[in-house]
Scaffold this active site. Structure first.
Site, PDB file in Angstrom:
ATOM      1  NE  ARG A 122      -4.088  -1.961   0.751  1.00  0.00           N
ATOM      2  CZ  ARG A 122      -5.011  -2.329   1.631  1.00  0.00           C
ATOM      3  NH1 ARG A 122      -5.217  -1.590   2.704  1.00  0.00           N
ATOM      4  NH2 ARG A 122      -5.748  -3.398   1.428  1.00  0.00           N
ATOM      5  CG  ASP A 144     -14.615   8.778   8.300  1.00  0.00           C
ATOM      6  OD1 ASP A 144     -15.306   7.764   8.183  1.00  0.00           O
ATOM      7  OD2 ASP A 144     -13.373   8.781   8.073  1.00  0.00           O
TER       8      ASP A 144
HETATM    9  C1  LIG Z   1     -15.392   0.560   6.309  1.00  0.00           C
HETATM   10  S1  LIG Z   1     -15.819   2.241   6.604  1.00  0.00           S
HETATM   11  C2  LIG Z   1     -17.354   2.039   7.484  1.00  0.00           C
HETATM   12  C3  LIG Z   1     -18.409   3.035   7.067  1.00  0.00           C
HETATM   13  C4  LIG Z   1     -19.785   2.830   7.680  1.00  0.00           C
HETATM   14  N1  LIG Z   1     -19.758   2.960   9.116  1.00  0.00           N
HETATM   15  C5  LIG Z   1     -20.364   1.483   7.293  1.00  0.00           C
HETATM   16  O1  LIG Z   1     -20.424   0.576   8.134  1.00  0.00           O
HETATM   17  O2  LIG Z   1     -20.733   1.307   6.136  1.00  0.00           O
HETATM   18  C6  LIG Z   1     -14.670   2.637   7.926  1.00  0.00           C
HETATM   19  C7  LIG Z   1     -14.511   4.140   8.141  1.00  0.00           C
HETATM   20  O3  LIG Z   1     -13.825   4.327   9.381  1.00  0.00           O
HETATM   21  C8  LIG Z   1     -13.006   5.463   9.256  1.00  0.00           C
HETATM   22  N2  LIG Z   1     -11.964   5.416  10.305  1.00  0.00           N
HETATM   23  C9  LIG Z   1     -10.848   4.630  10.355  1.00  0.00           C
HETATM   24  N3  LIG Z   1     -10.154   4.887  11.483  1.00  0.00           N
HETATM   25  C10 LIG Z   1     -10.864   5.848  12.153  1.00  0.00           C
HETATM   26  C11 LIG Z   1     -10.647   6.546  13.381  1.00  0.00           C
HETATM   27  N4  LIG Z   1      -9.576   6.294  14.156  1.00  0.00           N
HETATM   28  N5  LIG Z   1     -11.570   7.467  13.755  1.00  0.00           N
HETATM   29  C12 LIG Z   1     -12.669   7.735  12.987  1.00  0.00           C
HETATM   30  N6  LIG Z   1     -12.910   7.111  11.819  1.00  0.00           N
HETATM   31  C13 LIG Z   1     -12.020   6.185  11.405  1.00  0.00           C
HETATM   32  C14 LIG Z   1     -12.448   5.369   7.843  1.00  0.00           C
HETATM   33  O4  LIG Z   1     -12.009   6.626   7.376  1.00  0.00           O
HETATM   34  C15 LIG Z   1     -13.657   4.825   7.076  1.00  0.00           C
HETATM   35  O5  LIG Z   1     -14.399   5.857   6.487  1.00  0.00           O
END
Ligand SMILES: C[S@@+](CC[C@H](N)C(=O)[O-])C[C@H]1O[C@@H](n2cnc3c(N)ncnc32)[C@H](O)[C@@H]1O
Length: 272
Positions: free
Chosen positions: A37, A140
């Protein structure tokens, strides 16, 4: 250009940095994933190796490179009305919830990605409880996804899962760069506030006394280790009203986490 190799020492540097700044915990077996990545980014920036990239990251005061790194390590995959069983559960329990809540709901979509989750919440409530007072906080860590979420414009592909009824009721079809897109109606947007917030390193003091009736934290805790998950779940517990719900992803569970939550259905917990 020759293939870049991430040494164990470099992997440890990134692993510790990612854990400290994003909260994502990477096991030793993730070395090849991180190498693959990050290699693209190292090349894109015209750097010679991963150590040089680490210095770029560590010296970046804007936070933009950290944001870029987080988008390389975690996924933003999401969709409208994801985890269909949870919506069925909510529909069944909504009348009882509304009675207790005096027609007022405060909801937090705590890792909202590109907005499909908070907009699904808004559509669900407009369909099932149109006259209530709703406020949705959608946060987010990634400014890039928040920008998209705020725009509320979706490709035909991502909107397709919604079907004609929802698209006609809540979206406007538009042309953008010669393709069809769907823009969410302003009437739904007005109840949602999008903000940047890191669930692991964020300042929870900013919430003050604010409490929620439901917290959606789906498909993000899976990236965190147990101590981080435990600390987060404890914060969510405090931030919910009594009887409030925590919805997590279907591949996540609060097993091994000591908490006051009672399990109500798969991936749904209630503060008692
Ligand atoms: C797989 S998506 C899930 C989106 C939605 N909650 C769903 O279930 O469809 C994970 C999200 O978590 C966010 N994320 C990752 N680490 C995070 C953190 N430490 N604090 C807040 N958001 C975070 C990422 O940017 C991403 O948009």
């Amino acid at each position: 250009m020759e293939r870049l190799t991430l040494s164990k020492k470099e992997f440890t540097l990134f692993k510790d940095y990612i854990y400290e700044h994003i909260g994502i915990s990477l096991g030793e077996q993730k070395i090849y994933l991180v190498q693959a990545r990050l290699a693209k980014r190292v090349k894109q920036l015209g750097l010679n190796d991963f150590t040089a990239y680490y210095h770029v990251l560590a010296n970046d005061k804007t936070g933009e490179e950290l944001e870029y790194l987080s988008s390389l390590i975690s996924t933003n995959v999401t969709s409208f009305f994801r985890e269909s069983k949870q919506w069925e559960f909510w529909k069944t329990h909504l009348p009882a919830m509304m009675e207790k809540k005096n027609q007022k709901l405060r909801i937090w979509s705590a890792a909202c990605s590109t907005g499909e989750e908070p907009y699904s919440i808004a559509m669900f409530l407009e369909d099932n409880a149109p006259h209530i007072d709703v406020k949705i906080l959608a946060t987010d860590v990634s400014p890039r996804v928040l920008k998209e979420a705020n725009g509320g414009i979706y490709s035909e592909k991502s909107a397709a899962s919604l079907g004609a009824t929802y698209l006609n009721k809540y979206f406007k079809k538009q042309r953008q760069s010669d393709v069809n897109v769907y823009g969410i109606n302003e009437s739904l947007k007005k109840n949602i506030v999008f903000r940047g917030f890191n669930l692991v390193t964020g300042n929870y003091g900013l919430f003050g006394e604010k409490k929620f009736d439901i917290i959606f934290c789906r498909n993000v805790m899976i990236y965190f280790d147990k101590p981080t998950q435990t600390a987060l779940v404890e914060k969510f517990y405090k931030m919910l009203h009594k009887d409030g719900y925590l919805f997590i992803g279907s591949s996540e569970a609060l097993t091994d986490i000591k908490t006051g939550f009672k399990s109500r259905s798969a991936s749904i917990y209630q503060k008692v």
